[in-house]
Every structure is written in structure tokens, then in C-alpha cells.
Design a protein around this motif. Structure first.
Motif, mmCIF file in Angstrom:
data_model
loop_
_atom_site.group_PDB
_atom_site.id
_atom_site.type_symbol
_atom_site.label_atom_id
_atom_site.label_comp_id
_atom_site.label_asym_id
_atom_site.label_seq_id
_atom_site.Cartn_x
_atom_site.Cartn_y
_atom_site.Cartn_z
ATOM 1 N N TYR A 20 0.878 -1.182 0.000
ATOM 2 C CA TYR A 20 0.000 0.000 0.000
ATOM 3 C C TYR A 20 0.907 1.220 0.000
ATOM 4 O O TYR A 20 1.735 1.374 0.896
ATOM 5 N N TRP A 21 0.785 2.078 -1.011
ATOM 6 C CA TRP A 21 1.588 3.312 -1.014
ATOM 7 C C TRP A 21 0.823 4.369 -1.776
ATOM 8 O O TRP A 21 0.637 4.269 -2.979
ATOM 9 N N SER A 109 2.236 0.558 14.071
ATOM 10 C CA SER A 109 0.946 1.207 13.826
ATOM 11 C C SER A 109 -0.115 0.181 13.392
ATOM 12 O O SER A 109 -1.274 0.322 13.757
ATOM 13 N N GLY A 142 -3.528 2.798 7.624
ATOM 14 C CA GLY A 142 -4.040 1.981 6.532
ATOM 15 C C GLY A 142 -3.716 0.514 6.721
ATOM 16 O O GLY A 142 -4.599 -0.357 6.684
ATOM 17 N N SER A 143 -2.438 0.211 6.971
ATOM 18 C CA SER A 143 -2.019 -1.182 7.053
ATOM 19 C C SER A 143 -2.697 -1.916 8.222
ATOM 20 O O SER A 143 -2.782 -3.138 8.226
ATOM 21 N N ARG A 146 -5.506 -4.511 7.709
ATOM 22 C CA ARG A 146 -5.192 -5.908 7.364
ATOM 23 C C ARG A 146 -4.957 -6.742 8.614
ATOM 24 O O ARG A 146 -5.092 -7.967 8.593
ATOM 25 N N SER A 193 5.279 7.176 7.478
ATOM 26 C CA SER A 193 4.585 6.714 6.279
ATOM 27 C C SER A 193 3.458 7.663 5.862
ATOM 28 O O SER A 193 3.177 7.778 4.666
ATOM 29 N N HIS A 197 3.071 8.628 2.065
ATOM 30 C CA HIS A 197 1.877 8.433 1.230
ATOM 31 C C HIS A 197 1.517 9.739 0.510
ATOM 32 O O HIS A 197 1.129 9.724 -0.656
ATOM 33 N N MET A 243 7.619 0.127 -5.272
ATOM 34 C CA MET A 243 7.298 1.125 -4.247
ATOM 35 C C MET A 243 8.519 1.987 -3.935
ATOM 36 O O MET A 243 8.419 3.210 -3.817
ATOM 37 N N ASP A 283 9.749 -2.302 3.762
ATOM 38 C CA ASP A 283 8.684 -1.330 4.009
ATOM 39 C C ASP A 283 9.269 0.084 4.090
ATOM 40 O O ASP A 283 10.345 0.327 3.570
HETATM 41 O O1 PMV Z 1 -0.254 1.972 7.270
HETATM 42 P P1 PMV Z 1 0.875 2.883 7.065
HETATM 43 O O2 PMV Z 1 0.406 4.290 6.845
HETATM 44 O O3 PMV Z 1 1.899 2.771 8.128
HETATM 45 O O4 PMV Z 1 1.575 2.524 5.672
HETATM 46 C C1 PMV Z 1 2.238 1.315 5.466
HETATM 47 C C2 PMV Z 1 3.088 1.379 4.253
HETATM 48 C C3 PMV Z 1 3.986 0.191 4.004
HETATM 49 O O5 PMV Z 1 4.305 -0.471 5.202
HETATM 50 C C4 PMV Z 1 5.254 0.698 3.367
HETATM 51 C C5 PMV Z 1 3.350 -0.796 3.023
HETATM 52 C C6 PMV Z 1 2.221 -1.635 3.555
HETATM 53 O O6 PMV Z 1 1.361 -1.998 2.740
HETATM 54 O O7 PMV Z 1 2.222 -1.992 4.741
#
Ligand code: PMV
Length: 331
Positions: A20-21, A109, A142-143, A146, A193, A197, A243, A283
């Protein structure tokens, strides 16, 4: 208004195999492309949420210390959604702790906001399904959307708050992979991140990366379901490289690698050519994750540990979904 309550949840981080980026909607973290990850065992965040009618404002501590303003604002954004869904006006006390140091280079996070979403929903007496918990976690990171599932997970990008959430692809016991993390630096990252983003769309490469994401997602999903390691290795490394190419060509540019990261990125595919099943992914930080089937883990750990510049190595396997470990509306 619901009776104030308390709950504690434990959740795990995840490693993205398709990244995710970049965001379509940065406020709600609606991503520019879908992503796939493996939830990791061993490492965890434990978060307690207590809604209290007598609190004048939300209180947030991480590892016993008051959260910094950015982290606190993200927590409050999630709590506000919980309050609006549960018609509660009570403020909350949030206490969060990681089993792994932030300096370990593993992003907290994802596990942090997954644990927060589960604990806050339970404490408020909200009966959310997994999609609802995933949407809630996404508002903080975001991540994190998941990490509300265990095992192999896909975040369906969607186009708005309702359609953007994660779904399971396969349970943790589907494929016994290991993530061997080469820790190559002790300093914490300079650019988080969220800022990364924001910069993604300044790269002329981002549009091509996003356009071809559905194909990479399909290849990765198939490779996971078929347990086809050579195919997985190729797509995971390509996606990580794409990425980081976007990062390096953003304005201002971002480069998270150290010379050790770069050297390891060269050597891992050469190990594979010699018959060792291993693939790298990186990452938004300098540490290199080397993914391998459990049968190859001992040799991968040996080689990564011996690699010049590697400070230490963490090893994680497939992890489970978050769990509520204490209380629900004990009020
Ligand atoms: O969820 P964030 O905003 O910390 O973004 C995660 C971004 C990456 O770790 C680089 C990629 C990903 O999909 O986890």
C-alpha cells in the motif's frame, strides 16, 4: 448513550507482500491500490480502552508515556468514529504497549490500530463484524485494516469508507512461511509513512505502479494459494522495488535504505538462484524482510545473521487475528 465499559485487545503487525503506497483519500486512508499481507506471530500490541463519563478529554498513553500529538490525534479519530457509531459521548482512557521496541524497525501502527479498533468497539458495546473492525482500524493506519485478520490477508482498495476494508485470503496454517527481519539500523525513521503516502503522487512512476497493481495482486494471490514460492518471490520483490522506485522519484525524494539494505537486496536473489528459497521485501524503513518457507528458515537466518552490517535478526511466522483478552463493558 451506552453504559461506559472497558476492554483489552491484543493484535499483531503484518508484513505487506504487495504494498500500500499512496491514498485516494488521505483523511480516511482510502488507498490508491489494493495490498496483500501476512499477519505476524510473536510480536504484539496490547491495548486497553476504558470509556468513562467523568473524563473531560481522551487520554492516550503508549508504553506508559503520553502519546505524541500526531499519534493521539489518530487515536481520537478512531474513538470519534466509535462514539458516533455507539451514540456514546464518554471520553476514553487508552493504554497501549508493544511487545517489541519501536527501534526494532517493525511498524507498530498496524498492530496498534487493529488492537485499538477491537478494544474500543468492544468497550463501547459495538457488535462490529470483521469488515467493520477493518474499516475502523483503517482510520488510524491503513495497514492496520489488514491486521484484523490472521494469516494471509488482502485489503480491497475500494473507493470510499464503506468499500475499503480487508478480507482473509487463507488462514495462518495455510503455508508456514517465515519473515526473517534483518535489522540494519538503530535510528528511528525521519519521514513517517503518512508523509510518504502524501508524496507518492508526486512521482511520475506512481500512476504506472497503481495501474498495474491488480495484475500483481492476482499473481501474488495465486502464488499464495498454490504455495508457489518461485512465483511469490518474483512478484514480492518486484512490488517492493516498484514502491521504493516511487519513493526515490517523489518530490522531495525518499530513500529509506542503508548500504547494508542495498547489499542484502542484491544478495537475496542470488541465494535463490543457488536453490535457497528466499525473497526480500522492504517497508518504509531500512530493515530488510526476508521471506522464506519454514524448511529454509535455519539457513536463511544463518546467512542473514552473518551478513556484514546486520545488527540483529527477528523471526516471525504466520500470526492470528486480534483477540479480546479482557472485559467487555464491565462499566
Ligand atoms: O499503514 P501505514 O500508513 O503505516 O503505511 C504502510 C506502508 C507500508 O508499510 C510501506 C506498506 C504496507 O502496505 O504496509
Amino acid at each position: 448513550m451506552n453504559r461506559p465499559g472497558r476492554a483489552t485487545a491484543v493484535a499483531h503487525p503484518n508484513i505487506a507482500l504487495i504494498k500500500y503506497w499512496g491514498n485516494l483519500d488521505p483523511a480516511r486512508r482510502i488507498p490508491s491500490n489494493g495490498s496483500i499481507s501476512l499477519t505476524l506471530s510473536g510480536l504484539e500490541t496490547r491495548t486497553s480502552v476504558t470509556f468513562r463519563a467523568d473524563l473531560p478529554s481522551d487520554r492516550v498513553t503508549i508504553g506508559g508515556q503520553p502519546a505524541d500529538p500526531d499519534a493521539a490525534a489518530r487515536v481520537i479519530f478512531v474513538l470519534d468514529r466509535v462514539r458516533s457509531l455507539s451514540k456514546t459521548s464518554s471520553r476514553a482512557e487508552v493504554e497501549s504497549a508493544n511487545s517489541f521496541p519501536t527501534s526494532s524497525g517493525i511498524a507498530s501502527s498496524a498492530s496498534g490500530f487493529a488492537a485499538l479498533a477491537c478494544a474500543a468497539a468492544a468497550a463501547a458495546g459495538l457488535d462490529l463484524d470483521a469488515a467493520g473492525l477493518s474499516r475502523l482500524a483503517r482510520l488510524g493506519s491503513g495497514s492496520a485494516c489488514r491486521s484484523v485478520h490472521g494469516g494471509f490477508v488482502e485489503w480491497i482498495a475500494g473507493t470510499d469508507d464503506v468499500t475499503s476494508y480487508a478480507v482473509p485470503i487463507a488462514p495462518p496454517d495455510h503455508w508456514d512461511l517465515r519473515d526473517v527481519v534483518a535489522i540494519v539500523s538503530r535510528t528511528t525513521k525521519e519521514v513517517g509513512s503518512s508523509e510518504g503516502h502524501r508524496r507518492a503522487d508526486t512521482s511520475p512512476l506512481q500512476a504506472a505502479r497503481v495501474r498495474q497493481a491488480p495484475l500483481r495482486l492476482e499473481t501474488c494471490r495465486r502464488a499464495l494459494l498454490d504455495k508457489d514460492f518461485p512465483r511469490l518471490a518474483e512478484i514480492v520483490e518486484q512490488d517492493s522495488d516498484l514502491m521504493h522506485a516511487v519513493m526515490r522519484t517523489s518530490t522531495p525524494p525518499l530513500d529509506y535504505s542503508t548500504p547494508t539494505t542495498a547489499a542484502l537486496r542484491v544478495v537475496v536473489p542470488s541465494w535463490r538462484a543457488q536453490g535457497l528459497a528466499a525473497a526480500y521485501t522492504q517497508d518504509a524503513g531500512p530493515h530488510l524482510h526476508v521471506i522464506c518457507p519454514v524448511e529454509h528458515a535455519a539457513e536463511v537466518i544463518r546467512r542473514v545473521t552473518a551478513f556484514p552490517g546486520v545488527i540483529n535478526v527477528l523471526v516471525a511466522g504466520p500470526g492470528g487475528a486480534p483477540q479480546i483478552v479482557e472485559g467487555d463493558r464491565s462499566g
